[in-house]
Design a protein around this motif. Structure first.
Motif, PDB file in Angstrom:
ATOM      1  N   ASP A 130      45.566 -27.327  45.138  1.00 51.84           N
ATOM      2  CA  ASP A 130      44.788 -26.370  44.355  1.00 51.84           C
ATOM      3  C   ASP A 130      45.526 -25.033  44.306  1.00 51.84           C
ATOM      4  N   ARG A 131      45.410 -24.351  43.175  1.00 50.12           N
ATOM      5  CA  ARG A 131      46.089 -23.070  42.986  1.00 50.12           C
ATOM      6  C   ARG A 131      45.528 -21.987  43.895  1.00 50.12           C
ATOM      7  N   GLY A 132      44.286 -22.117  44.319  1.00 59.24           N
ATOM      8  CA  GLY A 132      43.652 -21.053  45.083  1.00 59.24           C
ATOM      9  C   GLY A 132      43.019 -20.027  44.168  1.00 59.24           C
ATOM     10  N   ARG A 133      42.592 -18.908  44.747  1.00 61.71           N
ATOM     11  CA  ARG A 133      41.867 -17.901  43.978  1.00 61.71           C
ATOM     12  C   ARG A 133      42.716 -16.710  43.563  1.00 61.71           C
ATOM     13  N   VAL A 134      43.964 -16.618  44.037  1.00 60.16           N
ATOM     14  CA  VAL A 134      44.752 -15.405  43.824  1.00 60.16           C
ATOM     15  C   VAL A 134      46.064 -15.684  43.097  1.00 60.16           C
ATOM     16  N   ARG A 135      46.785 -16.694  43.508  1.00 56.58           N
ATOM     17  CA  ARG A 135      48.116 -16.959  42.950  1.00 56.58           C
ATOM     18  C   ARG A 135      48.030 -17.372  41.476  1.00 56.58           C
ATOM     19  N   PRO A 136      49.006 -16.934  40.662  1.00 56.71           N
ATOM     20  CA  PRO A 136      48.958 -17.264  39.230  1.00 56.71           C
ATOM     21  C   PRO A 136      49.326 -18.709  38.933  1.00 56.71           C
ATOM     22  N   GLU A 137      50.049 -19.381  39.840  1.00 59.11           N
ATOM     23  CA  GLU A 137      50.429 -20.775  39.632  1.00 59.11           C
ATOM     24  C   GLU A 137      50.434 -21.510  40.969  1.00 59.11           C
ATOM     25  N   ASN A 138      50.438 -22.834  40.881  1.00 58.84           N
ATOM     26  CA  ASN A 138      50.463 -23.660  42.080  1.00 58.84           C
ATOM     27  C   ASN A 138      51.887 -24.135  42.327  1.00 58.84           C
ATOM     28  N   GLN A 139      52.471 -23.695  43.450  1.00 59.05           N
ATOM     29  CA  GLN A 139      53.827 -24.098  43.807  1.00 59.05           C
ATOM     30  C   GLN A 139      53.844 -25.179  44.877  1.00 59.05           C
ATOM     31  N   ALA A 336      36.585 -30.967  50.729  1.00 53.90           N
ATOM     32  CA  ALA A 336      35.911 -30.012  51.612  1.00 53.90           C
ATOM     33  C   ALA A 336      36.889 -29.001  52.192  1.00 53.90           C
ATOM     34  N   LEU A 337      38.085 -29.446  52.562  1.00 50.76           N
ATOM     35  CA  LEU A 337      39.079 -28.535  53.134  1.00 50.76           C
ATOM     36  C   LEU A 337      39.545 -27.513  52.111  1.00 50.76           C
ATOM     37  N   VAL A 338      39.826 -27.963  50.892  1.00 49.70           N
ATOM     38  CA  VAL A 338      40.251 -27.038  49.845  1.00 49.70           C
ATOM     39  C   VAL A 338      39.137 -26.049  49.524  1.00 49.70           C
ATOM     40  N   ALA A 339      37.904 -26.527  49.449  1.00 44.07           N
ATOM     41  CA  ALA A 339      36.773 -25.639  49.180  1.00 44.07           C
ATOM     42  C   ALA A 339      36.607 -24.606  50.286  1.00 44.07           C
ATOM     43  N   ASN A 342      39.281 -21.917  49.789  1.00 43.33           N
ATOM     44  CA  ASN A 342      38.929 -21.059  48.661  1.00 43.33           C
ATOM     45  C   ASN A 342      37.717 -20.200  48.978  1.00 43.33           C
ATOM     46  N   GLY A 343      36.802 -20.737  49.767  1.00 42.00           N
ATOM     47  CA  GLY A 343      35.643 -19.948  50.185  1.00 42.00           C
ATOM     48  C   GLY A 343      36.022 -18.802  51.091  1.00 42.00           C
ATOM     49  N   ALA A 344      37.182 -18.920  51.755  1.00 42.83           N
ATOM     50  CA  ALA A 344      37.678 -17.833  52.609  1.00 42.83           C
ATOM     51  C   ALA A 344      38.555 -16.858  51.826  1.00 42.83           C
ATOM     52  N   GLY A 345      38.517 -16.960  50.500  1.00 42.42           N
ATOM     53  CA  GLY A 345      39.267 -16.047  49.654  1.00 42.42           C
ATOM     54  C   GLY A 345      40.378 -16.708  48.863  1.00 42.42           C
ATOM     55  N   GLY A 346      40.824 -17.887  49.310  1.00 41.07           N
ATOM     56  CA  GLY A 346      41.871 -18.613  48.593  1.00 41.07           C
ATOM     57  C   GLY A 346      43.085 -17.772  48.274  1.00 41.07           C
ATOM     58  N   PRO A 347      43.684 -17.053  49.265  1.00 43.34           N
ATOM     59  CA  PRO A 347      44.788 -16.150  48.949  1.00 43.34           C
ATOM     60  C   PRO A 347      46.087 -16.856  48.579  1.00 43.34           C
ATOM     61  N   ASP A 348      46.164 -18.157  48.849  1.00 43.02           N
ATOM     62  CA  ASP A 348      47.405 -18.889  48.612  1.00 43.02           C
ATOM     63  C   ASP A 348      47.068 -20.250  48.006  1.00 43.02           C
ATOM     64  N   VAL A 350      46.689 -24.117  48.149  1.00 45.27           N
ATOM     65  CA  VAL A 350      46.264 -24.915  49.296  1.00 45.27           C
ATOM     66  C   VAL A 350      46.387 -26.391  48.950  1.00 45.27           C
ATOM     67  N   SER A 351      47.054 -27.131  49.823  1.00 44.03           N
ATOM     68  CA  SER A 351      47.241 -28.566  49.617  1.00 44.03           C
ATOM     69  C   SER A 351      46.905 -29.311  50.902  1.00 44.03           C
ATOM     70  N   CYS A 352      46.226 -30.445  50.747  1.00 45.95           N
ATOM     71  CA  CYS A 352      45.810 -31.244  51.890  1.00 45.95           C
ATOM     72  C   CYS A 352      46.032 -32.724  51.598  1.00 45.95           C
ATOM     73  N   VAL A 353      46.479 -33.454  52.588  1.00 42.43           N
ATOM     74  CA  VAL A 353      46.525 -34.907  52.570  1.00 42.43           C
ATOM     75  C   VAL A 353      45.798 -35.382  53.819  1.00 42.43           C
ATOM     76  N   VAL A 354      44.836 -36.268  53.659  1.00 40.22           N
ATOM     77  CA  VAL A 354      44.103 -36.850  54.778  1.00 40.22           C
ATOM     78  C   VAL A 354      44.281 -38.355  54.729  1.00 40.22           C
ATOM     79  N   ALA A 355      44.623 -38.954  55.869  1.00 38.77           N
ATOM     80  CA  ALA A 355      44.820 -40.398  55.943  1.00 38.77           C
ATOM     81  C   ALA A 355      44.160 -40.932  57.207  1.00 38.77           C
ATOM     82  N   ASP A 356      43.389 -41.999  57.052  1.00 45.86           N
ATOM     83  CA  ASP A 356      42.733 -42.663  58.167  1.00 45.86           C
ATOM     84  C   ASP A 356      43.462 -43.956  58.497  1.00 45.86           C
TER      85      ASP A 356
END
Length: 360
Positions: A130-139, A336-339, A342-348, A350-356
């Motif tokens: 996710d791009r987050g709430r601040v950055r103009p693009e997702n790197q 949930a992790l990305v949310a 972003n709920g904490a301000g999303g300054p950057d 954010v990417s997550c991978v979860v594997a069980d």
């Protein structure tokens, strides 16, 4: 006023001259006088009490940055601070005890035990970026497949192409079954290819870490059927949730983390440090790239999280553990992790991978 040479003061305080010179540089224990011609340091007998306190606190393992804070307090406040520090040490020791038990369990696995589990386990996984709430693009780039899990966090003017190239260079590992005995060698070769691919993708943007440079972190896991091979470079992270306990299984390759390791900075100070995002390692880097490579045995019920620092810098580990524990499916967990980030301000980004790790 009676003055002591640095040698005499070192002997009286049980601190080495080398330590005294360091404490002078850190403004923790300044000499009473410095000879303007020779630069030789002199101390007063009245400084012995502070010097001995510093020595005692170092024996406790207290970082120098925190010792400086304690020495500035009155005795009652200093005692309170030392008590709080030791309570934290005991809590962290309990966590390390659990980690030691985990490592003993992992290293005690025999090849026969690993082969027995080979046909019984598989991964269930999900990825989200996710791009987050601040950055103009997702790197960032996040990827999850049956054999490959990866997160890369690009930076600089060509950060997005760099992170994409790093992950793409490992994608062939998702389609080939790799024996556990060969996976680290194959992964090492793949990271060399990723280093070259990132350098090409960065184009003329410069070497990673330089002014205006472009590059990427890379944290990935390759599944062999019974084990996960880890490759890590940079400050993206890999966590393992096992039996309710959360373990950070990577080490940040940052200037700030090296200062924490050396005792020059506390974890609390690191949060606001101006160089907290400055990397010591990234792609493209030296050839061959100086990446961490390790092999982890998998247990049924294990849950792995790979994430960029857009999650780990804004969401505390206890909250990450809670979300990993409470959210059943990998797909719901990454949402949930990305949310949460972003709920904490999303300054950057954010990417997550979860594997069980589950039984077939």
């Amino acid at each position: 006023m009676h003055m002591l040479t640095i040698g005499a003061f070192a002997k009286a305080s049980r601190l080495s001259p080398k330590a005294l010179r360091l404490y002078d540089e850190l403004e923790l224990l300044r000499p009473a006088r410095v000879d303007p011609d020779t630069g030789y340091r002199y101390y007063t007998t009245g400084q012995l009490e502070r010097a001995r306190l510093v020595a005692w606190l170092r024996r406790l393992g207290m970082p120098l940055a925190r010792i400086r804070e304690v020495c500035a307090l009155d005795p009652a406040a200093a005692a309170t601070e030392i008590r709080a520090y030791w309570a934290r040490v005991e809590a962290e020791t309990a966590v390390r005890r659990d980690l030691a038990a985990f490592l003993v369990d992992q290293l005690s696995q025999t090849p026969e035990m690993s082969r027995k589990d080979t046909t019984m386990l598989e991964l269930r996984y999900a990825a989200r970026s996710d791009r987050g709430r601040v950055r103009p693009e997702n790197q960032d780039t996040a990827y999850a497949g049956g054999r490959l899990l990866a997160v890369a966090d690009g930076f600089g003017p060509a950060g997005a192409p760099a992170s994409g190239a790093a992950v793409e260079a490992l994608r062939f590992l998702d389609t080939e079954e790799v024996p556990a005995g060969d996976v680290l060698n194959l992964l090492d070769e793949a990271v060399r290819g990723a280093n070259d691919a990132v350098r090409d993708a960065a184009g003329g943007a410069g070497d990673s870490g330089g002014a205006g440079g472009a590059g990427t972190t890379l944290t990935a896991l390759v599944w062999t059927g019974s084990r996960l091979a880890l490759v890590h470079i940079g400050d993206s992270r890999a966590y393992l949730l096992r039996d309710g306990a959360l373990f950070l299984i990577t080490h940040d390759h940052t200037v700030v983390q090296s200062m924490i390791d050396e005792g020059r900075l506390t974890a609390e100070e690191a949060v606001a440090h101006p160089q907290r995002a400055l990397l010591l390692k990234a792609l493209p880097g030296v050839t061959p790239p100086n990446a961490e490579l390790r092999l982890h045995d998998a247990h049924p019920g294990d849950r792995y999280l790979l994430c960029s620092d857009g999650l780990s810098t804004v969401v505390p580990e206890p909250r990450i553990r809670a979300l990993l524990t409470e959210t059943p499916s990998p797909a719901d967990t990454v949402l949930a992790l990305v949310a949460e980030a972003n709920g904490a301000g999303g300054p950057d980004n954010v990417s997550c991978v979860v594997a069980d790790v589950v039984e077939r």
